[in-house]
Design a protein around this motif. Structure first.
Motif, PDB file in Angstrom:
ATOM      1  N   ALA A  45      91.776 -23.396  97.443  1.00 51.51           N
ATOM      2  CA  ALA A  45      92.133 -24.454  96.266  1.00 51.51           C
ATOM      3  C   ALA A  45      93.554 -25.260  96.607  1.00 51.51           C
ATOM      4  O   ALA A  45      93.725 -25.971  95.947  1.00 51.51           O
ATOM      5  CB  ALA A  45      92.395 -23.682  95.017  1.00 51.51           C
ATOM      6  N   ASP A  46      94.110 -24.878  97.544  1.00 52.51           N
ATOM      7  CA  ASP A  46      95.240 -25.574  97.637  1.00 52.51           C
ATOM      8  C   ASP A  46      95.810 -25.652  99.227  1.00 52.51           C
ATOM      9  O   ASP A  46      95.150 -25.058 100.243  1.00 52.51           O
ATOM     10  CB  ASP A  46      96.465 -25.012  96.908  1.00 52.51           C
ATOM     11  CG  ASP A  46      97.296 -23.898  97.434  1.00 52.51           C
ATOM     12  OD1 ASP A  46      96.871 -22.798  98.474  1.00 52.51           O
ATOM     13  OD2 ASP A  46      98.296 -23.529  97.228  1.00 52.51           O
ATOM     14  N   ALA A  76      95.121 -34.701  97.749  1.00 49.52           N
ATOM     15  CA  ALA A  76      94.794 -35.511  96.379  1.00 49.52           C
ATOM     16  C   ALA A  76      93.203 -36.031  96.753  1.00 49.52           C
ATOM     17  O   ALA A  76      92.443 -35.940  95.909  1.00 49.52           O
ATOM     18  CB  ALA A  76      95.428 -36.670  96.082  1.00 49.52           C
ATOM     19  N   GLY A  79      91.192 -33.093  96.295  1.00 46.00           N
ATOM     20  CA  GLY A  79      91.104 -32.413  95.118  1.00 46.00           C
ATOM     21  C   GLY A  79      92.058 -31.020  94.840  1.00 46.00           C
ATOM     22  O   GLY A  79      92.012 -30.198  94.157  1.00 46.00           O
ATOM     23  N   LYS A  80      92.986 -30.969  95.995  1.00 39.91           N
ATOM     24  CA  LYS A  80      93.702 -29.523  96.055  1.00 39.91           C
ATOM     25  C   LYS A  80      95.050 -29.697  95.511  1.00 39.91           C
ATOM     26  O   LYS A  80      95.730 -30.932  95.796  1.00 39.91           O
ATOM     27  CB  LYS A  80      93.638 -29.137  97.399  1.00 39.91           C
ATOM     28  CG  LYS A  80      92.393 -28.751  97.942  1.00 39.91           C
ATOM     29  CD  LYS A  80      92.161 -28.052  99.426  1.00 39.91           C
ATOM     30  CE  LYS A  80      91.027 -27.551  99.764  1.00 39.91           C
ATOM     31  NZ  LYS A  80      91.124 -26.773 100.998  1.00 39.91           N
ATOM     32  N   THR A  81      95.712 -28.605  95.248  1.00 38.61           N
ATOM     33  CA  THR A  81      97.152 -28.651  94.833  1.00 38.61           C
ATOM     34  C   THR A  81      97.936 -28.406  95.948  1.00 38.61           C
ATOM     35  O   THR A  81      97.254 -27.895  97.337  1.00 38.61           O
ATOM     36  CB  THR A  81      97.520 -27.553  93.880  1.00 38.61           C
ATOM     37  OG1 THR A  81      97.172 -26.516  94.299  1.00 38.61           O
ATOM     38  CG2 THR A  81      96.843 -27.905  92.433  1.00 38.61           C
ATOM     39  N   THR A 117     100.280 -31.156  91.713  1.00 43.50           N
ATOM     40  CA  THR A 117      99.264 -31.143  91.344  1.00 43.50           C
ATOM     41  C   THR A 117      98.493 -32.559  91.351  1.00 43.50           C
ATOM     42  O   THR A 117      99.108 -33.586  90.889  1.00 43.50           O
ATOM     43  CB  THR A 117      98.585 -30.762  89.762  1.00 43.50           C
ATOM     44  OG1 THR A 117      99.183 -29.426  89.624  1.00 43.50           O
ATOM     45  CG2 THR A 117      97.239 -30.751  89.582  1.00 43.50           C
ATOM     46  N   PRO A 118      97.311 -32.790  91.974  1.00 41.95           N
ATOM     47  CA  PRO A 118      96.871 -34.241  92.262  1.00 41.95           C
ATOM     48  C   PRO A 118      96.427 -34.855  90.709  1.00 41.95           C
ATOM     49  O   PRO A 118      96.233 -34.414  89.851  1.00 41.95           O
ATOM     50  CB  PRO A 118      95.697 -34.082  92.957  1.00 41.95           C
ATOM     51  CG  PRO A 118      95.338 -32.525  92.740  1.00 41.95           C
ATOM     52  CD  PRO A 118      96.269 -31.817  92.429  1.00 41.95           C
ATOM     53  N   SER A 120      94.222 -36.550  89.471  1.00 39.09           N
ATOM     54  CA  SER A 120      92.731 -36.105  89.186  1.00 39.09           C
ATOM     55  C   SER A 120      92.683 -34.584  88.550  1.00 39.09           C
ATOM     56  O   SER A 120      91.704 -34.529  87.740  1.00 39.09           O
ATOM     57  CB  SER A 120      91.805 -36.339  90.195  1.00 39.09           C
ATOM     58  OG  SER A 120      91.881 -35.363  91.293  1.00 39.09           O
ATOM     59  N   ARG A 121      93.799 -33.823  88.709  1.00 37.26           N
ATOM     60  CA  ARG A 121      93.525 -32.428  88.083  1.00 37.26           C
ATOM     61  C   ARG A 121      94.495 -32.260  86.948  1.00 37.26           C
ATOM     62  O   ARG A 121      94.474 -31.152  86.472  1.00 37.26           O
ATOM     63  CB  ARG A 121      93.683 -31.647  89.336  1.00 37.26           C
ATOM     64  CG  ARG A 121      92.350 -31.535  90.160  1.00 37.26           C
ATOM     65  CD  ARG A 121      92.450 -30.490  91.074  1.00 37.26           C
ATOM     66  NE  ARG A 121      92.783 -28.892  90.493  1.00 37.26           N
ATOM     67  CZ  ARG A 121      93.083 -28.095  91.157  1.00 37.26           C
ATOM     68  NH1 ARG A 121      92.962 -27.998  92.641  1.00 37.26           N
ATOM     69  NH2 ARG A 121      93.432 -26.831  90.619  1.00 37.26           N
ATOM     70  N   GLN A 122      95.304 -33.485  86.815  1.00 35.77           N
ATOM     71  CA  GLN A 122      96.335 -33.022  85.610  1.00 35.77           C
ATOM     72  C   GLN A 122      95.621 -33.195  84.160  1.00 35.77           C
ATOM     73  O   GLN A 122      94.839 -33.997  84.246  1.00 35.77           O
ATOM     74  CB  GLN A 122      97.569 -34.106  85.821  1.00 35.77           C
ATOM     75  CG  GLN A 122      98.373 -33.858  87.138  1.00 35.77           C
ATOM     76  CD  GLN A 122      99.373 -34.893  87.209  1.00 35.77           C
ATOM     77  OE1 GLN A 122      99.609 -35.776  86.591  1.00 35.77           O
ATOM     78  NE2 GLN A 122     100.186 -34.718  88.610  1.00 35.77           N
ATOM     79  N   SER A 123      96.174 -32.421  83.350  1.00 32.40           N
ATOM     80  CA  SER A 123      95.456 -32.407  82.105  1.00 32.40           C
ATOM     81  C   SER A 123      96.334 -33.658  81.027  1.00 32.40           C
ATOM     82  O   SER A 123      97.331 -34.012  81.250  1.00 32.40           O
ATOM     83  CB  SER A 123      95.940 -31.028  81.306  1.00 32.40           C
ATOM     84  OG  SER A 123      95.366 -30.053  82.130  1.00 32.40           O
TER      85      SER A 123
END
Length: 123
Positions: A45-46, A76, A79-81, A117-118, A120-123
């Protein structure tokens, strides 16, 4: 200077030897001269930026920033940190913050963990 509690140099050197992965390491070359090295490990995941070392005379020229930005673009795209750990007194921590890394536990010492965190994955 900030006191580094429980710093054990032989223990830290042994940890670095255990974590060194030649396949994940790259020499940084500028105009034919070896000026540093990086170690980036890809995980599920990263990406983990395990090491980035640049000779003092080349620090502050934007070389480390460019290398890390390239890693962040690549992460990014996938989609990985990107994670890293640093000694609390490391002057590069401010660079990491400017590039968007955040401390996982701001009170940790002597080693702090940071993550990027990219968008696209930030809240």
């Amino acid at each position: 200077m900030l006191q580094l509690d429980n710093w054990d140099e032989p223990m830290r050197r042994a940890a670095i030897r255990r974590s060194f992965k030649a396949a994940d390491s790259r020499i940084i070359v500028l105009e034919g001269r070896d000026i540093g090295w990086t170690q980036v490990t890809e995980r599920d995941a990263d990406y983990n930026l395990a090491q980035i070392q640049i000779l003092d005379e080349f620090c502050g020229l934007g070389i480390g920033s460019a290398i890390i930005r390239d890693l962040l673009r690549h992460a990014a795209h996938e989609g990985k940190t990107v994670s890293l750990s640093a000694v609390r007194t490391n002057r590069a921590i401010e660079l990491y913050k400017r590039l968007g890394f955040v401390m996982i536990d701001p009170d940790a010492t002597p080693i702090i963990d940071m993550v990027w965190t990219p968008p696209s994955r930030q809240s």
